[in-house]
Design an enzyme around this catalytic site. Structure first.
Site, short mmCIF file in Angstrom:
data_model
loop_
_atom_site.label_atom_id
_atom_site.label_comp_id
_atom_site.label_asym_id
_atom_site.label_seq_id
_atom_site.Cartn_x
_atom_site.Cartn_y
_atom_site.Cartn_z
N ASN A 1 -2.35 12.86 -3.26
CA ASN A 1 -3.34 13.28 -4.26
C ASN A 1 -3.89 14.66 -3.95
O ASN A 1 -4.04 15.51 -4.84
CB ASN A 1 -4.49 12.27 -4.30
CG ASN A 1 -4.51 11.46 -5.58
OD1 ASN A 1 -3.78 11.76 -6.52
ND2 ASN A 1 -5.33 10.43 -5.61
N ASP B 1 -1.81 9.85 -10.50
CA ASP B 1 -1.85 8.78 -11.51
C ASP B 1 -0.45 8.42 -11.97
O ASP B 1 -0.10 7.23 -12.10
CB ASP B 1 -2.69 9.23 -12.71
CG ASP B 1 -4.18 9.28 -12.37
OD1 ASP B 1 -4.57 8.75 -11.31
OD2 ASP B 1 -4.94 9.84 -13.17
N ASP C 1 0.85 -1.19 0.00
CA ASP C 1 0.00 0.00 0.00
C ASP C 1 0.89 1.24 0.00
O ASP C 1 1.84 1.35 0.81
CB ASP C 1 -0.91 0.00 1.23
CG ASP C 1 -1.98 1.07 1.14
OD1 ASP C 1 -3.03 0.79 0.55
OD2 ASP C 1 -1.74 2.18 1.66
N GLU D 1 -4.63 2.57 -4.21
CA GLU D 1 -3.17 2.60 -4.18
C GLU D 1 -2.59 1.28 -3.65
O GLU D 1 -1.43 1.20 -3.27
CB GLU D 1 -2.69 3.76 -3.31
CG GLU D 1 -3.02 3.65 -1.82
CD GLU D 1 -4.42 4.19 -1.48
OE1 GLU D 1 -4.64 4.49 -0.29
OE2 GLU D 1 -5.27 4.33 -2.39
#
Length: 775
Positions: A653, A662, A645, A689
C-alpha cells in the site's frame, strides 16, 4: 414523545383525566425541544383539545393543520394514519362541511394500509362514510358494513363496537331492529355490547351508546326514555369531546328537554332553561366558526326557545329558516326534523291545515333520507299522509291507481337493495320486464358517445337469422352483436323521453328502420334512465305476441321504477368506486410489500457483504460460522477454518498506493471465491488484508488441500510486489485448523487455533501453510 403518543388513545377512550395533561405535555416538549415526527401528532391532538374542552375551534384547526404539515414535510408514513385520523375525527368537521370528512378518512385508510398502523386504519374505516349528511341511509349503511369488514380484519374490539353501534342506529332508522327503541337485531345484542364495553372501561363507546339511544327514542317520540339517556350522557361529556357525536348530543338534548319542559316543576324548568341557553350559546359559537354545519341547528334551537316563550310566529319563522338552511347545506335528517317540529308546533296551536304542509315536508325528506320506520310511524299517526302519497303516486286520471301498490313497492325495494352495479343492471332489467309484460329486453348504456348493451334477457324463441346492417347492431358484454332499432334508441337518448310503439309495423317514424323491416317487432317500449347527467342508459323491451302490450299504466309504472333505478345505479356506482378504491389499496399494499421485501433483501445483502471485495464481511462470516458450528455439533461432522493474510500488504500500500492496494484485495478475494467448490463453503474478509475460509464437513487433509490451492492460485496472479521478503509478487500466509464440534470444545478455540497457525506461518518465512497442532 413516543410514549405520550402511544398512550393518547387509551387515555381518551377510557375517559381518563390525564388526557389533557398528556396533550399539553407533548406540545410543550415540541415547543421547547423542537419538532420530531411525533410532534405532528402532538399538534393534531392539541387541535382536538382546543376544539373540544377549550372551545376554540378556529385556533384548534390551525394547530391541527400544523400537525398535518409537519407530517408531510418529514414524509413520515409511519405516523400518517394517526395524524390524519385525529385531524379528521376531532378537528376538521368543526371548520369544514361534514361531507368533506370521507376523503380524509379514505386517506387515513390508505396510510394505515401502507404503514401497517392497524389501530388507526380501523378507526378511519369505522368513521369513513357515516358522517356525510346528504347520503341516504341505505347507501350509507351498505358502505359502512363494507368498512366494518376492514375493522374486523384489524381485530380491534373497541373500534368494531363503536362502528357496529352506529350501524345499528342506521338499521333502526331503516326499520330492521327489533323495535323502535332498540339497537338490537338477530345478529347484534346492544346490551351485551354495552356490558362488554363497561367491562373494558371503553367510555367513548358507552357515550356513543347513550347518544344513539337518545337519538332513536327522540325520533319516535319516546321522550322520557330519550331523557334517560341524555342524563346518562351528561356524565360522559368528556368522552365525546370534539367528536361529531357531541353535536348530535346537544341537538337531541335540546329537543328532548324543550319537549318535556312544560311537564317539569318550576325548579327543574329554571335549571333546564339555563342549560338550554348555554347550549344555544355554544351552538352559536360553533355556527359563527362554520355556518354550513351548525347554523341550521342554531336556528332550530332558537325556534324551540321562542316556542317555549309563546312567541309562536317568531318560532314558525325560525323553523322555516332552519329548514331552508339545513336544505341548503344538505343535512337531510335535520331538515326533516325541523319540518316535523314546525308541524307539531302548529298542531299544538290547533292549526291542523297549516301543519299539513310541514307534515308532508317531513314525510318527504324522511323518505328521501331512507328512514322507513319513521315514515311508517308518521303515516300511522297522520293517515292523511298515506292518502297524500297514494294521490301523489296516482294523480287523477292515472292508470297507476289500478295497480297493486305493494307490488310496486316490492319492486322498488328490490332495485334499491342491490349494490353491485352489474348485478343491479341485470336485476333492474328483469324487474322492468316483469312489470311491463315484455318478452325480452336489454339495458343500453351510452358512454363517450358510444352505445353498448350492459344487460340482456333474451327471448325464449330466438329471433330469425337475417342480415342486419352493422349500424343496426350493438355489442353485448361478451362481444356478440345484438340487432336493435337504433332510430328508436337514438331518439330516446336525444330527447330523454320514452318511446312506446303499440304496433311497430304501422305507419310512424320508425317503420323504415332496418330492424323493423327485417324482424317485424310488434309491441315496443324504450324508457330512458338518466343519473345526474353522468350516466346515461335506456331500457329497451319487446313483446311480439300481440300489439299494444305496453299500456299507459304499464308505461307509467316503468317510468316510476326507472326513476328508482336511476337512484340505485348512482348508489351502486358509488359503491363500485369504493370497492375499486379498496382493491387498489390492497394492490398497492401487495406491491409495496414486495418492493419492501426486495429492498430488505438488498439491504441485507449489502449488510452481509464487504463493500470493497464483495465477499461476506466479518459480521456475516461470524454468523455463518456460528450456525455451521451448531449444525455440525448435532451431526457430528468436522469443521475446518482457514485464515489467510496477504504478506507485507502495508509495504504494498505504501509503495504502490491505496488504489492499487484495493485492486489487489479485490483480485485476492475473487481468487479465493473461485477455489471454493461447494455452496456450503464461504470466504469472508476478516479485517484489512486478512480473509477466512469456512469449510463445513471438511477434515484436516481437505482443509490443507484447499489452503494450498488458494495459496498457489494467489501466487499465480503474479501481482508485482518488489517490497516483499517472500517473493517479488503478492503471496499469502495461511493457517488452518480442524475440529469436530462437541460440548467440550468451543468455536472460539477453533478460530484461535487457526489464527495462531497463521502467525506461525508468518514467522516461518511467509508464503506457506501451517496447520494447527490441535484445535
Amino acid at each position: 414523545m413516543r410514549l405520550l403518543m402511544e398512550i393518547f388513545a387509551a387515555a381518551f377512550l377510557s375517559g381518563s383525566k390525564l388526557f389533557s395533561y398528556l396533550v399539553l405535555k407533548a406540545v410543550n416538549l415540541a415547543l421547547h425541544r423542537g419538532n420530531c415526527p411525533e410532534s405532528a401528532f402532538a399538534y393534531a391532538a392539541y387541535g382536538m383539545l382546543l376544539c373540544g374542552e377549550l372551545n376554540e375551534p378556529a385556533l384548534g384547526y390551525q394547530y391541527a393543520k400544523v400537525g398535518l404539515a409537519i407530517n408531510e414535510r418529514l414524509d413520515d408514513l409511519s405516523l400518517r394514519a394517526r395524524v390524519i385520523y385525529v385531524y379528521a375525527m376531532f378537528v376538521h368537521h368543526w371548520s369544514n362541511h361534514w361531507a368533506t370528512l370521507t376523503p380524509w378518512f379514505r386517506k387515513g385508510i390508505e396510510a394505515g394500509y401502507q404503514s401497517g398502523d392497524l389501530l388507526y386504519l380501523a378507526y378511519s374505516a369505522q368513521d369513513c362514510v357515516i358522517w356525510d349528511p346528504g347520503m341516504d341511509l341505505e347507501t350509507a349503511s351498505q358502505l359502512h358494513q363494507e368498512n366494518l369488514d376492514i375493522v374486523r380484519e384489524c381485530a380491534y374490539q373497541d373500534s368494531l363496537d363503536s362502528g357496529s353501534l352506529f350501524l345499528q342506529m342506521q338499521r333502526n332508522f331503516l326499520g330492521t331492529t327489533h323495535s323502535p327503541a332498540s339497537l338490537s337485531t338477530d345478529d347484534f345484542d346492544d346490551q351485551a355490547c354495552l356490558e362488554a364495553m363497561s367491562t373494558r372501561q371503553f367510555m367513548t363507546g358507552i357515550a356513543n351508546h347513550h347518544i344513539y339511544s337518545a337519538e332513536i327514542n327522540l325520533l319516535y317520540g319516546n321522550y322520557e326514555q330519550a331523557l334517560h339517556f341524555v342524563r346518562k350522557q351528561d356524565k360522559l361529556i368528556k368522552s365525546a369531546m370534539s367528536l361529531p357525536q357531541l353535536v348530535r348530543f346537544y341537538i337531541v338534548a335540546n329537543l328532548t328537554l324543550t319537549t318535556l319542559f312544560p311537564t317539569m316543576n318550576r325548579a327543574d324548568q329554571q335549571a333546564t332553561r339555563e342549560r338550554l341557553e348555554r347550549d344555544l350559546a355554544r351552538m352559536t359559537r360553533w355556527a359563527d366558526n362554520c355556518e354550513a354545519n351548525f347554523r341550521h341547528l342554531q336556528f332550530l334551537m332558537t325556534a324551540e326557545l321562542a316556542r317555549l316563550d309563546g312567541r309562536h310566529d317568531a318560532a314558525l319563522e325560525l323553523y322555516d329558516t332552519a329548514i331552508d338552511t339545513a336544505r341548503a347545506n344538505g343535512f337531510l335528517r335535520d331538515e326533516a326534523t325541523a319540518f316535523e317540529r314546525a308541524a307539531r308546533h302548529l298542531l299544538a296551536l290547533g292549526k291542523g291545515r297549516s301543519a299539513e304542509g310541514y307534515l308532508r315536508g317531513a314525510h318527504g325528506v324522511y323518505n328521501r333520507w331512507g328512514a322507513q320506520r319513521k315514515v311508517e310511524q308518521l303515516e300511522d299517526e297522520f293517515p292523511v299522509l298515506r292518502q297524500w302519497v297514494q294521490a301523489h303516486l296516482s294523480p287523477p286520471g292515472s292508470h297507476l291507481a289500478s295497480l297493486d301498490l305493494a307490488s310496486v313497492m316490492k319492486a322498488s325495494r328490490e332495485i334499491s337493495g342491490e349494490m353491485v352495479l352489474d348485478q343491479l343492471l341485470q336485476k333492474t332489467l328483469a324487474i322492468l320486464l316483469e312489470n311491463a309484460g315484455g318478452q325480452w329486453g336489454c339495458l343500453i348504456v351510452r358512454a363517450g358517445g358510444t352505445f353498448s348493451v350492459e344487460a340482456i334477457i333474451r327471448p325464449e324463441q330466438p329471433s330469425p337469422q337475417v342480415e342486419i346492417p352493422t349500424h343496426s347492431t350493438l355489442s353485448d358484454r361478451q362481444g356478440k352483436a345484438l340487432a336493435l332499432p337504433m332510430s328508436v334508441i337514438s331518439q330516446v337518448f336525444q330527447r330523454g323521453e320514452a318511446v312506446v310503439l303499440h304496433d311497430a309495423m304501422a305507419d310512424g317514424p320508425f317503420v323504415n328502420d332496418p330492424y323493423t323491416i327485417h324482424l317485424h317487432p310488434r309491441s315496443v317500449l324504450c324508457v330512458p334512465i338518466i343519473v345526474r347527467e353522468r350516466f346515461e342508459a335506456a331500457v329497451y323491451m319487446e313483446n311480439n305476441l300481440t300489439d299494444a302490450v305496453f299500456t299507459d299504466d304499464r308505461v307509467e309504472l316503468i317510468q316510476l321504477l326507472s326513476a328508482q333505478a336511476a337512484v340505485a345505479i348512482e348508489n351502486a356506482r358509488l359503491y363500485t368506486q369504493v370497492q375499486d378504491h379498496s382493491r387498489l389499496l390492497e394492490e398497492k399494499v401487495v406491491e409495496r410489500t414486495a418492493e419492501l421485501e426486495e429492498l430488505n433483501e438488498e439491504l441485507q445483502r449489502l449488510a452481509d457483504r464487504d463493500g470493497l471485495t464483495g465477499v461476506a464481511n466479518r459480521r456475516s462470516g461470524d454468523a455463518y460460522l456460528k450456525d455451521t458450528w451448531l449444525r455440525l455439533r448435532r451431526q457430528p461432522q468436522p469443521l475446518s477454518v482457514v485464515m489467510l493474510d496477504v504478506d507485507h500488504f502495508k509495504h504494498f500500500n505504501d509503495n504502490y498506493g491505496h488504489q492499487m492496494g484495493d485492486e489487489c484485495l479485490i483480485r485476492v478475494a475473487e481468487t479465493l471465491q473461485e477455489q471454493l467448490q461447494r455452496s456450503t463453503d464461504m470466504v469472508a474478509r476478516y479485517g484489512g488484508e486478512e480473509f477466512i475460509l469456512i469449510l463445513p464437513n471438511t477434515d484436516e487433509n481437505g482443509a490443507i488441500q484447499v489452503a494450498e490451492n488458494a495459496r498457489v492460485a494467489i501466487e499465480a496472479l503474479d501481482i508485482r510486489h518488489d517490497h516483499s521478503t517472500a517473493r517479488d509478487c503478492i503471496t499469502v500466509s495461511v493457517g488452518c485448523a480442524t475440529i469436530v464440534p462437541d460440548d467440550k470444545s468451543s468455536l472460539e478455540e477453533l478460530v484461535f487455533a487457526a489464527d495462531a497457525a497463521l502467525y506461525k506461518a508468518k514467522e516461518s518465512g511467509r508464503n506457506r501453510i501451517q496447520a494447527a497442532e490441535s484445535a
